[in-house]
Structures are given as C-alpha cells and as structure tokens.
Design a protein around this motif. Structure first.
Motif, PDB file in Angstrom:
ATOM      1  N   GLY A  88      41.121  36.307  32.045  1.00  0.00           N
ATOM      2  CA  GLY A  88      40.741  36.030  33.418  1.00  0.00           C
ATOM      3  C   GLY A  88      41.173  37.105  34.395  1.00  0.00           C
ATOM      4  O   GLY A  88      40.375  37.599  35.200  1.00  0.00           O
ATOM      5  N   LEU A  89      42.439  37.531  34.330  1.00  0.00           N
ATOM      6  CA  LEU A  89      42.947  38.540  35.263  1.00  0.00           C
ATOM      7  C   LEU A  89      42.328  39.909  34.999  1.00  0.00           C
ATOM      8  O   LEU A  89      41.938  40.620  35.930  1.00  0.00           O
ATOM      9  N   ILE A  90      42.228  40.273  33.731  1.00  0.00           N
ATOM     10  CA  ILE A  90      41.654  41.580  33.396  1.00  0.00           C
ATOM     11  C   ILE A  90      40.201  41.661  33.833  1.00  0.00           C
ATOM     12  O   ILE A  90      39.725  42.705  34.297  1.00  0.00           O
ATOM     13  N   SER A  91      39.464  40.554  33.715  1.00  0.00           N
ATOM     14  CA  SER A  91      38.060  40.571  34.117  1.00  0.00           C
ATOM     15  C   SER A  91      37.918  40.901  35.598  1.00  0.00           C
ATOM     16  O   SER A  91      36.968  41.585  36.000  1.00  0.00           O
TER      17      SER A  91
ATOM     18  N   LEU B  32      47.081  39.726  42.737  1.00  0.00           N
ATOM     19  CA  LEU B  32      48.062  38.641  42.722  1.00  0.00           C
ATOM     20  C   LEU B  32      48.813  38.541  44.040  1.00  0.00           C
ATOM     21  O   LEU B  32      48.995  37.450  44.593  1.00  0.00           O
ATOM     22  N   VAL B  33      49.265  39.688  44.549  1.00  0.00           N
ATOM     23  CA  VAL B  33      50.051  39.700  45.787  1.00  0.00           C
ATOM     24  C   VAL B  33      49.210  39.218  46.962  1.00  0.00           C
ATOM     25  O   VAL B  33      49.668  38.431  47.795  1.00  0.00           O
TER      26      VAL B  33
ATOM     27  N   GLU C  86      36.750  45.236  48.483  1.00  0.00           N
ATOM     28  CA  GLU C  86      37.317  46.026  47.386  1.00  0.00           C
ATOM     29  C   GLU C  86      38.329  45.250  46.555  1.00  0.00           C
ATOM     30  O   GLU C  86      38.711  45.679  45.467  1.00  0.00           O
ATOM     31  N   LEU C  87      38.778  44.097  47.074  1.00  0.00           N
ATOM     32  CA  LEU C  87      39.739  43.264  46.346  1.00  0.00           C
ATOM     33  C   LEU C  87      39.124  41.968  45.832  1.00  0.00           C
ATOM     34  O   LEU C  87      39.782  41.218  45.116  1.00  0.00           O
ATOM     35  N   LEU C  88      37.875  41.706  46.188  1.00  0.00           N
ATOM     36  CA  LEU C  88      37.307  40.382  45.942  1.00  0.00           C
ATOM     37  C   LEU C  88      37.215  40.041  44.457  1.00  0.00           C
ATOM     38  O   LEU C  88      37.453  38.893  44.069  1.00  0.00           O
ATOM     39  N   GLY C  89      36.892  41.015  43.619  1.00  0.00           N
ATOM     40  CA  GLY C  89      36.823  40.738  42.184  1.00  0.00           C
ATOM     41  C   GLY C  89      38.159  40.298  41.630  1.00  0.00           C
ATOM     42  O   GLY C  89      38.251  39.313  40.891  1.00  0.00           O
ATOM     43  N   ARG C  90      39.216  41.022  42.000  1.00  0.00           N
ATOM     44  CA  ARG C  90      40.547  40.694  41.489  1.00  0.00           C
ATOM     45  C   ARG C  90      41.074  39.382  42.052  1.00  0.00           C
ATOM     46  O   ARG C  90      41.624  38.556  41.325  1.00  0.00           O
ATOM     47  N   VAL C  91      40.896  39.180  43.352  1.00  0.00           N
ATOM     48  CA  VAL C  91      41.383  37.946  43.960  1.00  0.00           C
ATOM     49  C   VAL C  91      40.612  36.745  43.407  1.00  0.00           C
ATOM     50  O   VAL C  91      41.202  35.703  43.107  1.00  0.00           O
TER      51      VAL C  91
ATOM     52  N   ALA D 236      39.268  36.581  40.488  1.00  0.00           N
ATOM     53  CA  ALA D 236      39.731  36.387  39.110  1.00  0.00           C
ATOM     54  C   ALA D 236      41.066  35.657  39.069  1.00  0.00           C
ATOM     55  O   ALA D 236      41.250  34.735  38.265  1.00  0.00           O
ATOM     56  N   VAL D 237      41.996  36.063  39.915  1.00  0.00           N
ATOM     57  CA  VAL D 237      43.291  35.389  39.959  1.00  0.00           C
ATOM     58  C   VAL D 237      43.107  33.931  40.370  1.00  0.00           C
ATOM     59  O   VAL D 237      43.647  33.005  39.743  1.00  0.00           O
ATOM     60  N   TYR D 238      42.320  33.728  41.417  1.00  0.00           N
ATOM     61  CA  TYR D 238      42.038  32.390  41.944  1.00  0.00           C
ATOM     62  C   TYR D 238      41.466  31.488  40.853  1.00  0.00           C
ATOM     63  O   TYR D 238      41.940  30.379  40.604  1.00  0.00           O
ATOM     64  N   ARG D 239      40.439  31.990  40.162  1.00  0.00           N
ATOM     65  CA  ARG D 239      39.765  31.165  39.166  1.00  0.00           C
ATOM     66  C   ARG D 239      40.569  31.063  37.874  1.00  0.00           C
ATOM     67  O   ARG D 239      40.543  30.024  37.211  1.00  0.00           O
TER      68      ARG D 239
END
Length: 410
Positions: free
Chosen positions: A57-60, A207-208, A335-340, A342-345
């Motif tokens: 999930g996080l790596i995606s 994450l932060v 620019e952060l939406l994919g990572r956030v 992913a963390v969220y989901r």
C-alpha cells in the motif's frame, strides 16, 4: 462545467472494469461456498484480496507520484487480465481448489493498490477543481451500478450456468479497460523525475503530512473502523443470505443489487448535500446511517427489512465516499496526493483482513447474526468518538474547509 473527453474515457474504462468486478463479486463467494461451507475459509477469500494493502500500500503511493498515473492504470489492468484469465481457465477446466482461489485473490490484491491509488488521484489531472464533486459522484455511481447493482446478480446467474463464465468475463473486462486507458495514456502529465529520489524519504513525506493534518488523521482512523466493518459484512454475507434469510444462491446478488440502489442515490445526492450541509454533518450523518443499517442486519433477519437496511447502507457509504474523497483531493498538494492517498487507504485497508476473518470466527463460535450487530455497534461508537474531533478540526482548518462546514462550499 464539462468534464472533458479524457475523463469520460477513463470513466468508461473504470465502468468496464467495475462490471467485471461485480460479476466476479457475485460469483466468487458462491464458488468458495460450493467447495466448503466453513465460514472461516469462505471469509479468507475476502481477506486474501485485501492483504496487498498491507504489503504494498505505501510503496504504491510513492510509485503513483513517480509514474504517469494513466500508464500505471493500463499496465496494472493488463497484468490483472492475464491473472484472471489463467484463473478462469482453471475454473472452466474443473481444476479450481480453495488454495488456488486464495492465491489468485492474493495476487490480484497485490496489484489493486497501484490501480486504485492512480485511479483516485488521476481525477485531479483531468478535471477542473470546481467539478470534483460531480466527477467523484459519477465515479461512485458507475462503481455501484455496475459493480453492485448489475454485476453481482448477473455473476450469480452466470455462475449457475457455468462456474467459469463469470471469471472469464472478469478477465475480458480487465483487458478492455487496459486498452481504453492506453488510448488516453498521455492525458495525465508525466511526473518530474527528481535526481535525489529516495523511497524511504518519499514514504516519510506522505506519512508526516497525513499525521500532522489532524482532520485527515481523524478521518483516516475512522475509515479504519469503517473498512473493517465493511469487510466483515461482506465476508459472511453469502452464508447469511443462504442460511439466515434462506434465499437461493441468486439472493446474494439480489441483496448486493439492492445495496447499490441506495448507493447510486447517495452518489447523485452527495454533491447537493455537500452544498447544503457542512462537512461534519455530511460525514457523521453518513456514518450513523451505515451503523444503524448494519445493526438491523443482526436484529431483524427478515428479507424485506434487510433490503431496506441494505439501501441505507449503500446510501451512507457512498455519501461518505464522495465527500471524503473530494475533501482529500482539495486539501492535499498534487505532488503529495499519491503518497497521502496511499497512506490513508493503506491504514484503513489494514483493518479489512481483520474485519473479514474476525467476522468469520465470530460467526463460527456464535451464529451468523451476531457479527452484524457487533460490527454496527462498533462503527456507531467510533463515529460518536470522532464527531467532536471532526467538527473542531473542520472549524480550525483551511478557509475552503471552513466554508464547506458552513454549507457554502461548491
């Protein structure tokens, strides 16, 4: 405001894939139940499909922020088409077993985070900000109409004719969806390749950001409970339909289709409700409706009553999805939406295997009604605890969020 050609092609691709998913959703539990009636094992088929979020999930999320999002979508669907095709061949040949079913669900689940994150984030690449609620509403409507309303009854009916036919159609849907997305693969911009990219650092940024944003953090924790409850509901639903409601095998598809009726209503009404009421009322109201509906499953196992509860469940779930997804798209920098996301989901989806297996074991030790009552109460308590936090953080958040709370957001 028009949504544009690229959006509608991506929407069509999603609709095709949703149709295949719905057919599979109606048939796969019946396939598992045709091999074994042990609720622990049947529930594992639901859990296996969600394990990918725990592992990737996080790596995606990092990869979605690195890669062109449309390219991610069509490549993942092409690979899923191959996997689903192999599984369909095994079923048609009469070689399917529970281990093969679980392995296939696991592998498809490993790919799901990449596609799901890209599909959620790509909306901001092809749709103007003012049209986000409408775009997300249409996405949810196609998901419910095809994945829940049309697909499951069709999948259950096709399963009766041939156990392998629904699996074959699912593979075809993945292939067609991949082809459609490929035609607009350049609609989303290529990502900027930073020379100093580092996986750990990029993960930490997502994450932060989520942890420091109190509103998103609160919604993420609430969604963790909601996803666990939802997975528990689904994991034993086929047995609930067969052994508690005493419906035929097709009844599983009927109940899911009824759920979708409420969901479609939620998808089309959510933008209006978002404008009329504040964010807190929208989010908390959706959760209360879903909690009460789940409790009804456990207390009143009469088909007419359960059908009404299913409509409530679908309405509340989709209302929540449209409001929360749009809120996240507006708050988080692109620019952060994919990572956030992913963390969220990923945090939320971690609860799905727990909820699915927990419901299966609780049903095994008690009965098939008890898990629904327990899950509904759990979600209601979580909502009551979260509501004051959501309200406080909405009021303290950015001007856009505060305006939405006052009922004036677009």
């Amino acid at each position: 405001m028009k949504l544009g050609r690229s959006y509608w092609i991506l929407w069509t691709a999603g609709a095709v894939s949703f149709a295949g998913d719905g057919i599979m959703f109606g048939a796969l539990p019946l396939l598992a139940a045709s091999i074994t009636r042990d609720p622990r094992i049947v529930s594992l088929s639901e859990a296996a499909g969600n394990v990918g979020w725990l592992l990737l999930g996080l790596i995606s999320g990092v990869m979605v922020d690195r890669w062109r999002r449309t390219s991610t979508m069509w490549i993942v669907d092409a690979v899923r088409a191959v996997l689903a095709g192999v599984f369909a061949a095994a079923v048609l040949s009469g070689l399917v077993t529970i281990p093969l079913l679980l392995v296939t669900a696991f592998l498809l689940g490993m790919l799901a985070p990449f596609f799901d994150n890209a599909a959620s984030v790509v909306v901001i690449d092809v749709v103007a900000p003012a049209a986000l609620e409408r775009a997300n509403g249409y996405n949810q409507a196609s998901l419910l109409l095809l994945s829940n309303l049309i697909g499951p009854p069709l999948g259950a009916a096709l399963f009766v004719l041939s156990h392998g036919l629904p699996m074959l159609l699912n593979a075809i849907s993945f292939a067609l969806a991949a082809l459609l997305v490929w035609t607009v693969r350049r609609a989303a911009p290529a990502r900027v390749r930073a020379p100093d990219r580092h996986l750990g650092r990029e993960l930490r940024e997502g994450l932060v950001y989520l942890w420091q944003h109190k509103l998103l953090r609160t919604l993420c924790l609430l969604l963790t409970v909601v996803n666990g409850v939802g997975a528990g509901i689904i994991s034993i639903l086929v047995l609930y339909v067969l052994e508690v409601l005493h419906l035929p095998a097709q009844g599983f598809g009927w109940l899911v289709a009824i759920y979708a009726v409420g969901g479609v209503a939620g998808a089309f009404l959510a933008p209006r409700l978002s404008r009329r009421f504040g964010i807190t009322v929208n989010l908390v109201g959706a959760m209360v409706i879903g909690s009460v509906a789940t409790i009804v499953f456990g207390l009143v196992p009469v088909f007419a009553v359960v059908a009404g509860a299913s409509i409530m469940l679908g309405f509340g779930g989709t209302w929540w999805n449209v409001v929360s997804i749009t809120l996240r798209q507006r708050i988080v920098p692109a620019e952060l939406l994919g990572r956030v996301t992913a963390v969220y989901r990923m945090v939320a989806f971690c609860a799905a295997p727990v909820g699915a297996v927990g419901a299966g074991f609780l049903a095994h030790t008690t009965n098939l009604r008890t898990p629904y009552f327990a899950l509904g109460v759990l979600q209601l308590v979580a909502t009551a605890v979260s509501a004051p936090l959501i309200r406080r953080e909405v009021r303290a958040s950015a001007p856009t969020t505060a305006a939405a709370e006052a009922g004036t957001a677009s």
